[in-house]
Design a protein around this motif. Structure first.
Motif, PDB file in Angstrom:
ATOM      1  N   ASN A  80      38.210  38.007  46.986  1.00 34.97           N
ATOM      2  CA  ASN A  80      39.101  38.271  45.854  1.00 34.97           C
ATOM      3  C   ASN A  80      38.408  37.792  44.584  1.00 34.97           C
ATOM      4  O   ASN A  80      37.527  36.945  44.616  1.00 34.97           O
ATOM      5  CB  ASN A  80      40.396  37.462  45.994  1.00 34.97           C
ATOM      6  CG  ASN A  80      41.179  37.827  47.231  1.00 34.97           C
ATOM      7  OD1 ASN A  80      40.838  37.411  48.316  1.00 34.97           O
ATOM      8  ND2 ASN A  80      42.218  38.616  47.063  1.00 34.97           N
TER       9      ASN A  80
ATOM     10  N   ASP B 152      43.824  34.964  52.442  1.00 40.86           N
ATOM     11  CA  ASP B 152      42.863  36.064  52.263  1.00 40.86           C
ATOM     12  C   ASP B 152      41.456  35.473  52.188  1.00 40.86           C
ATOM     13  O   ASP B 152      40.497  36.043  52.719  1.00 40.86           O
ATOM     14  CB  ASP B 152      43.185  36.830  50.966  1.00 40.86           C
ATOM     15  CG  ASP B 152      42.702  38.272  50.968  1.00 40.86           C
ATOM     16  OD1 ASP B 152      41.982  38.651  51.902  1.00 40.86           O
ATOM     17  OD2 ASP B 152      43.039  39.007  50.024  1.00 40.86           O
TER      18      ASP B 152
ATOM     19  N   HIS C 103      39.825  42.687  44.683  1.00 39.37           N
ATOM     20  CA  HIS C 103      38.613  42.114  45.264  1.00 39.37           C
ATOM     21  C   HIS C 103      37.470  42.498  44.322  1.00 39.37           C
ATOM     22  O   HIS C 103      37.526  43.511  43.639  1.00 39.37           O
ATOM     23  CB  HIS C 103      38.418  42.638  46.688  1.00 39.37           C
ATOM     24  CG  HIS C 103      39.389  42.019  47.663  1.00 39.37           C
ATOM     25  ND1 HIS C 103      39.029  41.067  48.580  1.00 39.37           N
ATOM     26  CD2 HIS C 103      40.721  42.195  47.831  1.00 39.37           C
ATOM     27  CE1 HIS C 103      40.079  40.686  49.280  1.00 39.37           C
ATOM     28  NE2 HIS C 103      41.135  41.361  48.847  1.00 39.37           N
TER      29      HIS C 103
ATOM     30  N   HIS D  28      45.954  42.752  42.705  1.00 39.91           N
ATOM     31  CA  HIS D  28      45.203  42.023  43.732  1.00 39.91           C
ATOM     32  C   HIS D  28      43.831  42.688  43.839  1.00 39.91           C
ATOM     33  O   HIS D  28      43.666  43.673  44.555  1.00 39.91           O
ATOM     34  CB  HIS D  28      46.000  42.113  45.045  1.00 39.91           C
ATOM     35  CG  HIS D  28      45.373  41.488  46.245  1.00 39.91           C
ATOM     36  ND1 HIS D  28      45.925  40.390  46.883  1.00 39.91           N
ATOM     37  CD2 HIS D  28      44.261  41.804  46.966  1.00 39.91           C
ATOM     38  CE1 HIS D  28      45.184  40.058  47.933  1.00 39.91           C
ATOM     39  NE2 HIS D  28      44.170  40.907  48.007  1.00 39.91           N
TER      40      HIS D  28
HETATM   41 MG    MG Z   1      43.119  41.031  49.956  1.00 41.50          MG
END
Ligand code: MG
Ligand code: HMG
Length: 303
Positions: A253, A15, A213, A211
């Protein structure tokens, strides 16, 4: 009560780097992975078996897997290197490369699903079925992602019930863990809490990962809210690297350094050495010609 131990799933090499415009060499990616292992990371998403036309930065997936095979931590199974596999073609590549864990990725937003993987949510679930079946047959673990759980760049608000429906579908198909992605980082703690509560109706919180960001600077607050609800797996990216090519405006992230600093302060174990982690983040940031996007890393580097 907060968990006593948290599993960190490191997103940096995948990512984190997938959206970099300048090419990052395979050797630099591998050196980053070595340093993350040295810092004590046990779950490192290594690459993505997606179309190189869609995501050029992940085009070296075969080379990454070939090199990982010689890592002692891959051979003895002490570190996991999950890779993204959107379809059977991706799964076959990952399997040939020796993957022991793969991840399928769906979205809670129809428009994002179309933009990201070129199919509807329902079609994506159908596409994942044979992937998960094949993985089961090969003893490969499958993680599931749901994107846009707190908002979509194209549709705006997303109902928690829609997130729950997609998370349930992935879990019922056999994903051992479902990661809930605030792809564009718009969420705030009460929204995060309501979303987790909706999903927890169908998937036990022990099987959930969060998860976030950090686009709006809310990731740590949201993570804390999720910890309070019993979520004990956190996706994060060293140096706060990242962004999704199909989520305009989204930043990286949440930084692994910031997460580990917070968890250390809370007395929650991660097994990660913060000093070495900061070094790994400084290494990749220098390669990219910028400073780490992590308050904790910059504070520690300034000492
Ligand atoms: Mg992501
Ligand atoms: P498509 O064009 O609909 O696929 O793409 P297709 O089956 O029609 O095939 C078209 C071409 O792609 C063919 O090649 C296939 O061989 C090839 P051609 O004949 O034109 O030369 N192809 C592949 N090549 C390599 N690996 C594959 C593969 N599959 C087909 N697996 C596809 C569909 C899913 C492939 C495409 O849309 C794609 O690769 N999307 C990936 C997008 C992506 O990687 N996004 C970022 C990751 S998700 C994310 O970041 C969110 C997350 O972090 C959580 C969060 O933050 O929310 C996980």
């Amino acid at each position: 009560a907060l968990p006593t131990h948290v599993k960190i799933v490191e997103m940096g090499p995948r990512d984190g780097l997938q959206n970099e415009k300048q090419p990052v060499s395979t050797e630099v990616k591998l050196e980053l992975i070595r340093r993350l292992i040295d810092a004590g990371e046990k779950h490192i998403e290594a690459t993505a078996f997606v179309s190189p036309k869609w995501v050029p930065q992940m085009a070296d997936h075969h080379e990454i897997m070939a090199a990982l095979k010689s890592f002692p931590e891959a051979q003895d199974g002490s570190v996991w290197f999950p890779v993204l596999t959107p379809n059977l073609k991706g799964f076959e590549g990952a399997l040939a490369g020796g993957a022991k864990e793969v991840a399928v990725f769906a979205a809670a937003s129809e428009s994002f699903s179309q933009k990201n993987i070129n199919c509807s949510i329902a079609e994506s679930i159908e596409r994942f079925k044979p992937v998960i079946e094949a993985a089961k047959a090969q003893g490969v673990k499958v993680r599931g992602y749901v994107s846009c759980v707190l908002g979509c760049p194209f549709e705006g608000n997303i109902a928690p019930e829609k997130v729950a429906e997609v998370a349930k579908a992935l879990y019922d198909l056999g994903c051992y863990e479902v990661s809930l992605g605030d792809t564009i980082g718009v969420g705030t703690p009460n929204k995060a809490r309501a979303m987790i509560a909706a999903v927890a109706e169908y998937v036990p919180t022990s099987k959930l990962a969060c998860h976030f960001h950090d686009t709006y600077g809310q990731a740590l607050a949201n993570i804390y809210a999720c910890l309070e609800l019993g979520v004990a797996t956190i996706d994060s990216s060293v140096a706060g690297l990242g962004g999704c090519p199909y989520a305009p405006g989204a930043t990286g992230n949440v930084a692994t350094e910031d997460v580990v600093y917070m968890l250390n302060g809370l007395g929650i174990e991660t097994g990660i050495d913060l000093t070495k982690l900061v070094d790994a983040g400084a290494y990749i940031s220098e390669q990219l010609g910028r400073r780490p996007v992590s308050r904790a890393a910059n504070a520690l580097l300034a000492k």
